[in-house]
Motif scaffolding. Sequence first.
Motif, PDB file in Angstrom:
ATOM      1  N   ASP A  62      36.530  53.500   9.317  1.00 49.18           N
ATOM      2  CA  ASP A  62      37.368  52.566  10.085  1.00 49.18           C
ATOM      3  C   ASP A  62      37.894  53.239  11.358  1.00 49.18           C
ATOM      4  O   ASP A  62      38.337  54.403  11.320  1.00 49.18           O
ATOM      5  CB  ASP A  62      38.557  52.098   9.252  1.00 49.18           C
ATOM      6  CG  ASP A  62      38.161  51.208   8.090  1.00 49.18           C
ATOM      7  OD1 ASP A  62      36.945  50.984   7.912  1.00 49.18           O
ATOM      8  OD2 ASP A  62      39.058  50.737   7.374  1.00 49.18           O
ATOM      9  N   ARG A  63      37.871  52.509  12.439  1.00 54.49           N
ATOM     10  CA  ARG A  63      38.441  53.023  13.688  1.00 54.49           C
ATOM     11  C   ARG A  63      39.968  53.127  13.579  1.00 54.49           C
ATOM     12  O   ARG A  63      40.573  54.083  14.053  1.00 54.49           O
ATOM     13  CB  ARG A  63      38.069  52.102  14.864  1.00 54.49           C
ATOM     14  CG  ARG A  63      38.633  52.564  16.209  1.00 54.49           C
ATOM     15  CD  ARG A  63      38.203  51.629  17.325  1.00 54.49           C
ATOM     16  NE  ARG A  63      36.764  51.532  17.431  1.00 54.49           N
ATOM     17  CZ  ARG A  63      36.007  52.359  18.132  1.00 54.49           C
ATOM     18  NH1 ARG A  63      36.571  53.367  18.815  1.00 54.49           N
ATOM     19  NH2 ARG A  63      34.701  52.214  18.184  1.00 54.49           N
ATOM     20  N   PHE A  64      40.584  52.121  12.964  1.00 49.26           N
ATOM     21  CA  PHE A  64      42.043  52.071  12.881  1.00 49.26           C
ATOM     22  C   PHE A  64      42.490  52.452  11.470  1.00 49.26           C
ATOM     23  O   PHE A  64      42.085  51.813  10.492  1.00 49.26           O
ATOM     24  CB  PHE A  64      42.545  50.657  13.219  1.00 49.26           C
ATOM     25  CG  PHE A  64      42.154  50.186  14.591  1.00 49.26           C
ATOM     26  CD1 PHE A  64      42.842  50.622  15.719  1.00 49.26           C
ATOM     27  CD2 PHE A  64      41.086  49.301  14.761  1.00 49.26           C
ATOM     28  CE1 PHE A  64      42.486  50.184  16.983  1.00 49.26           C
ATOM     29  CE2 PHE A  64      40.726  48.860  16.023  1.00 49.26           C
ATOM     30  CZ  PHE A  64      41.419  49.306  17.136  1.00 49.26           C
ATOM     31  N   ARG A  65      43.337  53.477  11.374  1.00 45.27           N
ATOM     32  CA  ARG A  65      43.829  53.937  10.081  1.00 45.27           C
ATOM     33  C   ARG A  65      45.307  54.304  10.217  1.00 45.27           C
ATOM     34  O   ARG A  65      45.707  55.010  11.151  1.00 45.27           O
ATOM     35  CB  ARG A  65      43.035  55.154   9.594  1.00 45.27           C
ATOM     36  CG  ARG A  65      41.539  54.914   9.497  1.00 45.27           C
ATOM     37  CD  ARG A  65      40.788  56.145   8.985  1.00 45.27           C
ATOM     38  NE  ARG A  65      41.040  57.340   9.788  1.00 45.27           N
ATOM     39  CZ  ARG A  65      40.436  57.605  10.931  1.00 45.27           C
ATOM     40  NH1 ARG A  65      39.530  56.764  11.433  1.00 45.27           N
ATOM     41  NH2 ARG A  65      40.713  58.712  11.606  1.00 45.27           N
ATOM     42  N   ASP A  66      46.098  53.802   9.275  1.00 45.66           N
ATOM     43  CA  ASP A  66      47.533  54.084   9.222  1.00 45.66           C
ATOM     44  C   ASP A  66      48.210  53.761  10.569  1.00 45.66           C
ATOM     45  O   ASP A  66      48.938  54.575  11.122  1.00 45.66           O
ATOM     46  CB  ASP A  66      47.779  55.548   8.839  1.00 45.66           C
ATOM     47  CG  ASP A  66      49.249  55.781   8.454  1.00 45.66           C
ATOM     48  OD1 ASP A  66      49.921  54.816   8.040  1.00 45.66           O
ATOM     49  OD2 ASP A  66      49.720  56.924   8.608  1.00 45.66           O
ATOM     50  N   GLY A 102      54.721  57.259  13.569  1.00 46.63           N
ATOM     51  CA  GLY A 102      55.507  58.475  13.750  1.00 46.63           C
ATOM     52  C   GLY A 102      54.919  59.290  14.882  1.00 46.63           C
ATOM     53  O   GLY A 102      54.525  58.758  15.912  1.00 46.63           O
ATOM     54  N   GLU A 103      54.858  60.595  14.658  1.00 50.71           N
ATOM     55  CA  GLU A 103      54.235  61.450  15.653  1.00 50.71           C
ATOM     56  C   GLU A 103      52.714  61.343  15.519  1.00 50.71           C
ATOM     57  O   GLU A 103      52.181  61.138  14.440  1.00 50.71           O
ATOM     58  CB  GLU A 103      54.679  62.904  15.440  1.00 50.71           C
ATOM     59  CG  GLU A 103      56.176  63.110  15.610  1.00 50.71           C
ATOM     60  CD  GLU A 103      56.675  62.747  16.996  1.00 50.71           C
ATOM     61  OE1 GLU A 103      55.946  63.046  17.975  1.00 50.71           O
ATOM     62  OE2 GLU A 103      57.757  62.157  17.117  1.00 50.71           O
ATOM     63  N   GLY A 104      52.039  61.496  16.596  1.00 54.46           N
ATOM     64  CA  GLY A 104      50.574  61.423  16.565  1.00 54.46           C
ATOM     65  C   GLY A 104      50.026  60.958  17.889  1.00 54.46           C
ATOM     66  O   GLY A 104      50.709  60.286  18.659  1.00 54.46           O
ATOM     67  N   GLU A 105      48.804  61.319  18.146  1.00 56.21           N
ATOM     68  CA  GLU A 105      48.127  60.936  19.386  1.00 56.21           C
ATOM     69  C   GLU A 105      46.751  60.363  19.051  1.00 56.21           C
ATOM     70  O   GLU A 105      46.095  60.831  18.117  1.00 56.21           O
ATOM     71  CB  GLU A 105      47.988  62.145  20.313  1.00 56.21           C
ATOM     72  CG  GLU A 105      49.301  62.664  20.879  1.00 56.21           C
ATOM     73  CD  GLU A 105      49.975  61.679  21.816  1.00 56.21           C
ATOM     74  OE1 GLU A 105      49.245  60.843  22.414  1.00 56.21           O
ATOM     75  OE2 GLU A 105      51.207  61.720  21.953  1.00 56.21           O
ATOM     76  N   PRO A 106      46.308  59.367  19.792  1.00 46.76           N
ATOM     77  CA  PRO A 106      47.088  58.688  20.822  1.00 46.76           C
ATOM     78  C   PRO A 106      48.121  57.757  20.201  1.00 46.76           C
ATOM     79  O   PRO A 106      47.926  57.267  19.085  1.00 46.76           O
ATOM     80  CB  PRO A 106      46.032  57.897  21.585  1.00 46.76           C
ATOM     81  CG  PRO A 106      44.981  57.605  20.553  1.00 46.76           C
ATOM     82  CD  PRO A 106      44.952  58.808  19.659  1.00 46.76           C
ATOM     83  N   LYS A 107      49.215  57.548  20.940  1.00 43.70           N
ATOM     84  CA  LYS A 107      50.255  56.657  20.420  1.00 43.70           C
ATOM     85  C   LYS A 107      49.687  55.258  20.207  1.00 43.70           C
ATOM     86  O   LYS A 107      49.930  54.616  19.190  1.00 43.70           O
ATOM     87  CB  LYS A 107      51.442  56.626  21.384  1.00 43.70           C
ATOM     88  CG  LYS A 107      52.593  55.767  20.901  1.00 43.70           C
ATOM     89  CD  LYS A 107      53.861  56.014  21.696  1.00 43.70           C
ATOM     90  CE  LYS A 107      53.766  55.472  23.102  1.00 43.70           C
ATOM     91  NZ  LYS A 107      55.057  55.544  23.830  1.00 43.70           N
ATOM     92  N   TYR A 108      48.924  54.781  21.202  1.00 44.73           N
ATOM     93  CA  TYR A 108      48.230  53.496  21.085  1.00 44.73           C
ATOM     94  C   TYR A 108      46.730  53.755  21.081  1.00 44.73           C
ATOM     95  O   TYR A 108      46.207  54.522  21.893  1.00 44.73           O
ATOM     96  CB  TYR A 108      48.558  52.572  22.262  1.00 44.73           C
ATOM     97  CG  TYR A 108      49.929  51.935  22.184  1.00 44.73           C
ATOM     98  CD1 TYR A 108      50.156  50.851  21.344  1.00 44.73           C
ATOM     99  CD2 TYR A 108      50.972  52.406  22.965  1.00 44.73           C
ATOM    100  CE1 TYR A 108      51.404  50.254  21.276  1.00 44.73           C
ATOM    101  CE2 TYR A 108      52.236  51.820  22.906  1.00 44.73           C
ATOM    102  CZ  TYR A 108      52.440  50.744  22.055  1.00 44.73           C
ATOM    103  OH  TYR A 108      53.673  50.157  21.982  1.00 44.73           O
ATOM    104  N   LEU A 109      46.032  53.124  20.155  1.00 45.18           N
ATOM    105  CA  LEU A 109      44.579  53.185  20.100  1.00 45.18           C
ATOM    106  C   LEU A 109      44.054  51.760  20.260  1.00 45.18           C
ATOM    107  O   LEU A 109      44.432  50.864  19.490  1.00 45.18           O
ATOM    108  CB  LEU A 109      44.105  53.772  18.767  1.00 45.18           C
ATOM    109  CG  LEU A 109      42.584  53.851  18.559  1.00 45.18           C
ATOM    110  CD1 LEU A 109      41.945  54.788  19.576  1.00 45.18           C
ATOM    111  CD2 LEU A 109      42.274  54.303  17.130  1.00 45.18           C
ATOM    112  N   ASN A 110      43.218  51.532  21.264  1.00 51.26           N
ATOM    113  CA  ASN A 110      42.720  50.190  21.551  1.00 51.26           C
ATOM    114  C   ASN A 110      41.273  50.020  21.138  1.00 51.26           C
ATOM    115  O   ASN A 110      40.511  50.989  21.064  1.00 51.26           O
ATOM    116  CB  ASN A 110      42.840  49.897  23.054  1.00 51.26           C
ATOM    117  CG  ASN A 110      44.269  49.920  23.521  1.00 51.26           C
ATOM    118  OD1 ASN A 110      45.120  49.211  23.000  1.00 51.26           O
ATOM    119  ND2 ASN A 110      44.565  50.751  24.513  1.00 51.26           N
ATOM    120  N   SER A 111      40.890  48.772  20.916  1.00 52.98           N
ATOM    121  CA  SER A 111      39.484  48.463  20.676  1.00 52.98           C
ATOM    122  C   SER A 111      38.660  48.908  21.876  1.00 52.98           C
ATOM    123  O   SER A 111      39.125  48.857  23.015  1.00 52.98           O
ATOM    124  CB  SER A 111      39.297  46.955  20.472  1.00 52.98           C
ATOM    125  OG  SER A 111      39.839  46.526  19.255  1.00 52.98           O
TER     126      SER A 111
END
Length: 596
Positions: free
Chosen positions: A192-196, A218-227
């Motif tokens: 899956d591209r999008f997880r948690d 929470g913390e993590g990069e990238p903050k936003y992940l787009n299609s």
Amino acid sequence: MIPDSFKQDLLNRIDIVEVVSRYVQLKKGGANYSGLCPFHNEKTPSFSVSPAKQFYHCFGCGVHGNAIGFLMAYGGMGYVDAIKELASSVSMQVPDARPPTPLEAARKERETDLYAVMETAMEFYRAELKKSPQAIEYLKGRGLTGEIAARFRIGYAPDGWQGLKAAFEKYEDKSLVECGLVIEGDEGKRYDRFRDRVMFPILNARGAVIGFGGRVMGEGEPKYLNSPETPLFEKGREVYGLVQARDAIHATGRVLVVEGYMDVVALAQHQVGYSVATLGTATTPVHVSKLLRLADELVFSFDGDAAGRKAAWRALDVSLPLAADNKPIRFLFLPEADDPDTYVRREGKEAFESLVAGAQTLSGFLLAELRSQFDLDTPEGRSGFLSAAKPHVQKIAAQALKLQVLKEVARLGGVTQEEAERILELRNPAGPVYRAAAPARKTNPPPSSPEWKLLSYLVARPALAAEVDLSLLDASLPETQALRALAERCTEQAEGAGSGAMLVEHFQNGPHAQILFDAQANAMDLAETEEQAHQQIRHALWKLEINRKNGLIKMLGEKLRAGQLSKEEHHEYGRMITEVKALEVRLQSDGRPPSR
């Protein structure tokens, strides 16, 4: 594909002068309008627009087209988007299509399948949100209610490598990769591209899901992940939250562009419902054009840090050619520690909207940024300021706004308005920035052959093509081949299909495009009455007939001198000479007032 009948109706309703004059300052001269070409750099106007024939032509660089082509070439729009832009300006609804070809039908069916895949994924993510206390608490912590989460169809992508297997029995189906939901590795392994992530569905204007934005909690990069870009989704053409914001935009006349999905949702939670967000990409001309069609005022909101001001400057640069005199564009910079989400939650709706109402104007932002780079107390600083202002002022298409900015630039630069016009090279005060060096000035070949003259007359009045005897034409000439194609087009199609704009539309990608467009350019200044046009065509046809008969006379004359002429050929020789003389007399007398 869009039916020709619709394009014909659209081009009949559109005034190309009005379309082009949004970007180019045009001056009327005779039957046409002229100005500096927006496609190359020039000092003497060579760009001409015909209101009667509804096309434009540059006699310098050779560009040629109708209103659709202009929006594509200058505005950077796709073909369908240009048609939709023009249609919306005259309140026309673009039809779905003519009966599709098998290939188009298959592509459309595939697209429909992809929409269904995206809808299934959205419902899966929404169901998963209800199962995730962590995601629910995160949204509550951001001040969102269940009602606003449902309105924006917010969901949650579970923290597993193949969570979507629960929604799609055929996880190996290629449609999941095509939609950007699943990534396929080098060895064919999928995940899956999008997880948690909290999931924000991106909808098109019809409300169908075309993509997703996923935000970490929470913390993590990238903050936003787009299609990624898919058959359904182009980042540079879409904005987040437009479907939900449309009513508020119409009610307030204002649209606010923010940087994050959470900003849009948080503002809507606090009854600031007219905000949208770009989709992880810089502002594009399509964004600006689309939003200015919907609202009377466009406000960009950026963080006050260096990155925010850099993004704002890019948005300003894109907006300059698209700004209108009656639709202000503004720039809002929040304190560096804030974004719209945090500010509206802390200060409330009234305080936030007060900031929006007082946002800096486009001209104010432009001039303030330029001023900050130079010491205007010195001649060097003022000259540097004028030099830096030049490309930006040139881009402004709105005439009144351009004049006001010009006056302010002149004041700050310590010169008169006339001096500023010369320094900034604004001989065309409303013209856009030029994009290429001027090529050698082109001239269309002057009418020489009767076929060329005939072509020039017929592209101006295609309905008269039925009067042409094609057998008289010299088949070896390219203008003859273009004439045949033109005649076939005009006799096969419905009335109006042969208008200047529709001829451009039909022939622009064909083998006869260049010579037909040259003929159109040659005929731009023709303003004959219907009777005069008929007369010119008669004359051209008579000259063609004279040429053909003279060719036969020459051939028979050579046989006569060689003593090889038969009795029948001798009679034909004499008859041809008599007919040529009669045609020449008709040419000389046709159109003259009768003698008393």
